[in-house]
Each structure stands twice: as structure tokens, then as C-alpha cells.
Design an enzyme around this catalytic site. Sequence first.
Site, PDB file in Angstrom:
ATOM      1  N   SER A  98      41.871  30.374  32.262  1.00  0.00           N
ATOM      2  CA  SER A  98      40.623  31.535  33.151  1.00  0.00           C
ATOM      3  C   SER A  98      40.933  30.791  34.159  1.00  0.00           C
ATOM      4  O   SER A  98      40.415  31.492  35.028  1.00  0.00           O
ATOM      5  CB  SER A  98      39.526  32.267  32.321  1.00  0.00           C
ATOM      6  N   ASN A 112      29.552  29.273  25.906  1.00  0.00           N
ATOM      7  CA  ASN A 112      29.233  30.668  25.192  1.00  0.00           C
ATOM      8  C   ASN A 112      28.049  31.211  26.572  1.00  0.00           C
ATOM      9  O   ASN A 112      27.459  32.075  26.543  1.00  0.00           O
ATOM     10  CB  ASN A 112      29.314  30.862  24.425  1.00  0.00           C
ATOM     11  N   THR A 153      31.267  75.859  51.342  1.00  0.00           N
ATOM     12  CA  THR A 153      31.047  76.612  49.577  1.00  0.00           C
ATOM     13  C   THR A 153      32.579  76.358  50.169  1.00  0.00           C
ATOM     14  O   THR A 153      33.078  77.076  49.996  1.00  0.00           O
ATOM     15  CB  THR A 153      29.674  77.059  49.131  1.00  0.00           C
ATOM     16  N   HIS A 154      32.968  75.541  49.135  1.00  0.00           N
ATOM     17  CA  HIS A 154      34.624  76.004  48.244  1.00  0.00           C
ATOM     18  C   HIS A 154      35.254  75.901  49.094  1.00  0.00           C
ATOM     19  O   HIS A 154      36.861  76.775  49.706  1.00  0.00           O
ATOM     20  CB  HIS A 154      34.994  77.251  47.808  1.00  0.00           C
ATOM     21  N   SER A 165      52.171  55.188  63.194  1.00  0.00           N
ATOM     22  CA  SER A 165      53.254  55.398  62.405  1.00  0.00           C
ATOM     23  C   SER A 165      54.293  54.717  62.666  1.00  0.00           C
ATOM     24  O   SER A 165      54.673  54.819  63.857  1.00  0.00           O
ATOM     25  CB  SER A 165      53.546  57.114  62.395  1.00  0.00           C
ATOM     26  N   LYS A 218      51.379  59.778  66.588  1.00  0.00           N
ATOM     27  CA  LYS A 218      50.280  59.647  64.878  1.00  0.00           C
ATOM     28  C   LYS A 218      49.468  58.773  65.361  1.00  0.00           C
ATOM     29  O   LYS A 218      49.380  57.884  65.738  1.00  0.00           O
ATOM     30  CB  LYS A 218      50.979  59.376  63.964  1.00  0.00           C
ATOM     31  N   ASN A 247      46.940  57.942  62.245  1.00  0.00           N
ATOM     32  CA  ASN A 247      46.305  58.557  60.939  1.00  0.00           C
ATOM     33  C   ASN A 247      44.778  57.329  60.091  1.00  0.00           C
ATOM     34  O   ASN A 247      44.085  55.974  60.785  1.00  0.00           O
ATOM     35  CB  ASN A 247      47.278  57.853  59.997  1.00  0.00           C
ATOM     36  N   TYR A 271      29.980  35.868  19.957  1.00  0.00           N
ATOM     37  CA  TYR A 271      30.959  35.986  21.324  1.00  0.00           C
ATOM     38  C   TYR A 271      32.627  35.753  20.607  1.00  0.00           C
ATOM     39  O   TYR A 271      32.583  35.495  19.622  1.00  0.00           O
ATOM     40  CB  TYR A 271      31.090  34.554  21.808  1.00  0.00           C
ATOM     41  N   GLN A 294      36.780  37.137  27.906  1.00  0.00           N
ATOM     42  CA  GLN A 294      37.265  36.393  28.985  1.00  0.00           C
ATOM     43  C   GLN A 294      37.811  37.730  30.055  1.00  0.00           C
ATOM     44  O   GLN A 294      37.875  36.729  31.458  1.00  0.00           O
ATOM     45  CB  GLN A 294      38.005  35.214  29.023  1.00  0.00           C
ATOM     46  N   LYS A 317      36.050  39.098  33.475  1.00  0.00           N
ATOM     47  CA  LYS A 317      36.325  38.389  35.059  1.00  0.00           C
ATOM     48  C   LYS A 317      37.160  38.850  36.238  1.00  0.00           C
ATOM     49  O   LYS A 317      36.260  39.508  36.731  1.00  0.00           O
ATOM     50  CB  LYS A 317      36.433  37.305  34.860  1.00  0.00           C
TER      51      LYS A 317
HETATM   52  N1  ARG Z   1      36.212  31.012  29.464  1.00  0.00           N
HETATM   53  C1  ARG Z   1      35.703  31.464  28.871  1.00  0.00           C
HETATM   54  C2  ARG Z   1      35.503  32.301  28.960  1.00  0.00           C
HETATM   55  O1  ARG Z   1      35.653  33.062  30.313  1.00  0.00           O
HETATM   56  C3  ARG Z   1      35.210  30.618  28.646  1.00  0.00           C
HETATM   57  C4  ARG Z   1      33.984  31.186  26.852  1.00  0.00           C
HETATM   58  C5  ARG Z   1      34.813  30.668  26.353  1.00  0.00           C
HETATM   59  N2  ARG Z   1      33.749  30.041  24.741  1.00  0.00           N
HETATM   60  C6  ARG Z   1      34.742  29.743  23.844  1.00  0.00           C
HETATM   61  N3  ARG Z   1      34.066  29.427  22.883  1.00  0.00           N
HETATM   62  N4  ARG Z   1      35.873  29.670  24.005  1.00  0.00           N
HETATM   63  O2  ARG Z   1      35.040  33.567  28.483  1.00  0.00           O
END
Ligand code: ARG
Length: 461
Positions: A24, A111, A156-157, A278, A284, A286, A318, A323, A326
Site C-alpha cells: 500500500s 492495526n 419550480t419545475h 473550444s 465558445k 464553456n 482487523y 487497507q 485509503k
Molecule cells: N497497511 C495496512 C493497512 O492499511 C496496515 C495494517 C496492517 N496490519 C496487518 N495486520 N497486516 O491496513
Amino acid sequence: MSNRMWGGRFAEGPDAIMEEINASIDYDRKLYRQDIAGSKAHVAMLAAQGIVTADDAATITQGLDTILSEIEAGEFTFSRALEDIHMNIEARLAELVGPAAGRLHTARSRNDQVATDFRLWVRDTMDTLEEQLTELMQALAERADQHAGDVMPGFTHLQSAQPVTFGHHLLAYVEMFSRDRSRVRDARKRMNECPLGSAALAGTSFPIDRKATASALGFDRPMANSLDGVSDRDFIIEALADASICAMHLSRLAEEIVIWCSAQFGFIKLSDKFSTGSSIMPQKKNPDAAELVRAKTGRIYGSLQALLVMMKGLPLAYSKDMQEDKEQAFDGLASISLALAAMTGMVRDLEPVTKTMKKAAGSGYSTATDLADWLVRVLGMPFRNAHHVTGRIVAIAVEQGIELHKVSLAEMQAVEPKITDEIFSVLSVDKSVRSRTSYGGTSPVNVRKQARRWLKDLAKA
Ligand code: ARG
């Protein structure tokens, strides 16, 4: 080679595909500042509790500060093999300070670490959103004050309904965005509890001080249940839900801007700064910024939906599914932030064409309700009868292809003999808006008062 952080029981390293799906770091590197702040608070607490020595804590803290400056200077090498931001930082710490680095992770798990980092990040983002909403409301209230008395058609409408003022219309959005802002404030308050010290899921046997880390990181209190601490992501879902509602409001204003600046309406001129041309049609101009604000709504709803589905049915505590929170959160919240900034710029710069608006306000028999109200007020007619009489007069106007105030007195009297020429005094759009003095109504006096009240309140916010 197996992983240095957790590979004790592993004979083999990961498959290339495993690394690709598991890592990640490409996106969670955004959390570096929060991760370092969390680690510093954690190690300070470990030292205060006698769990690590003061020397080790000082060494670790210095190392973390070095890493922070390396990352900010763009000198840090992120590695996919080290999965995420947490292990990238810890591995670098080991390179910098040696074996002491290994003590940082005492009484902690990734975690609770990631849950803490992410709460800190979302909290900062909510603070930025709150400020951006205040700026947008300020821009709207300023324009409302300037145009408190400028008449436009109310719809309205999307059909002409009754005249309103441009200021009144803009203040409607101030009210919506103020509710958005209060939702953001409310969510921030609810999420401001610290998961750190939940460890993997069950808490820890070390004598940690969770109140100390919570307060060092600006949280109101530690989360009360370690399973909950590591396993819920409702705070980000709530942030995205708030962003979605706000995006819905933004999209309505964006849509109106698109309509208003069309040649057919011509109610506003957008500044060059928020328009594009454009490549083929030289005439134009826009409203791309408004269109993109309208479009971002889809992405923001999408991130909310993605996280609701991702979290649905996950057993405690968890799971790695989480993950996936994010990228969605980063994208959804960056999108709302950009949309707010673009809308604020457009509102500040747009130029209402008050003459066109006023002319449009008088078309479409928009003062028919004023006529009906006059019949009630002056002739004492029940409203339902007045509605019917007015409808017949409107029909005459429609048939002759003229506006309501152009219907002759004789023709009106043919419908209702008691009508006098006093009726014409209520058929102008200015009179119409000036008469709407009920609380919250569109009269310029009301609108100016409300705009000034908002400007005063917002200056304090
Ligand atoms: N990169 C992980 C996440 O964003 C961190 C937590 C990982 N924990 C684990 N037990 N593998 O969730």
C-alpha cells in the site's frame, strides 16, 4: 528473502503478484507525518511508563525526526517490499539508529497504528473542509449582500414561479453549506478518540498509558474498546457521507451556473478564469469548472459506496480488506476539497446580468400569485376563488400572447367586475419581491439583513 518485519516463520518471499496486491506504500505514504507523530507519542509514553529506557526513547525520537526531514526533502526511498508506510519508516529507523529501533513497536501493532494514523489524517482533512466551507459561505453571503435587491425569476419545475432576488437565491446555498459545515464539525467531534494502545485487537499486557498518548495526539480520549479501536472505519465513512451531501449541494449550484451562463438564459457571466474555450468553435466560452464540480459528485458518492460495501459483513477485528479504505478516502476527500475551492472562485468572480434576470423575472406570468393575493386582500375573496379568477385572467394573457400586466382592465373586469386599476400596482416584479416580507422570504430588506448577519457570524467562525 522473507520479510524482516514478520518473516520469522516464512521460508520463502512473496510472489510478485502478492507484493503488488499487498503493498500500500504507493498511496499510504501520504500518512508519513501522522505515522511519525503517532510513533513519537507512543515512544514517549513507553519511556514515561518505564517500558523502554529514556535513552532508547531519545534515540528513536531523533531517528524519527531525521526520517521526517528525509521524506519532506524527497530523499527517502520508499520500498514496495516493505509494504506500507509503517514498515518503511520502521525499517529506515533501524538503519539509522540500530537495535533501539526494534523497541518502538513494543505494545503496539500495525492495526492500532494505522487506525491512529488514519484518524489523524481524516481529522486534519475535516478541519480543512470546515475552513473551505466557511470561505464559500463568505463568498456567497458577500454576493448576496451586493445583490439583495436584484430580481430574478424563481423557479419550480424549472418553470417561472414567482420573482425572487438573486441575493435570496444565493443565501439559500449559504444555509445548505452551513448545515454541511455543522455535519463536518459534528463528525470531527465523534471521531476524535484514539485507537492507539488497542494493539492487535486485545490490548496489551504492558502497563501503557493510553490517556497520555491520546492527549499527546490531540484526541479527546482513548477509544474504550480495543476490538472496536482497530476494526471500525465508520469515521471515514461518515466523513465521506458528509462530503457526499456537500457535493450534492455543490452539484445543484454548479448545474444552475451552467444553466445561468447559457446564451438562452444569460443571467450571469462567468469569469475567464473559470471557463475554457473550444478548439474548433471560436465563439465558445464553456463553464468547465462548474461542470467538473458537478461531475466530482459521482466520484465522491463512489468512494462512500465503495467503503460501505468494503466494510459490510467484515467480522471483527482487523482484516486486510480495510487497507482498501485509503485510496477511496484520499480521492473522495481531495475531490470535495477541490470542488469547494473551484466553486468559491466561481462565486467570487461571476458577474450577474441584472437587467436580463429582471426581464426574465417578469415573464411567464410570474406575478399571478400577487394578483390572486390582491383579490383576497382587497376584495375579501376566498383564496381558492381568487386562484380560479386569476387563472382565467392568465388564460386571456396566454391566448393573446402578452404578459399579465398588459391585459386590459376591461378584460379583467369581464372576469371579475370588482377589480379596479389598483391591481396593476401589484403586478410589477419589484413590488412582488418587496411584498414578501415574511420571515425567510425574498424581500430585499430581509435578504440584506440575513446576508449581513451571515457575514458577521462568518467573520467570527
Ligand atoms: N497497511 C495496512 C493497512 O492499511 C496496515 C495494517 C496492517 N496490519 C496487518 N495486520 N497486516 O491496513
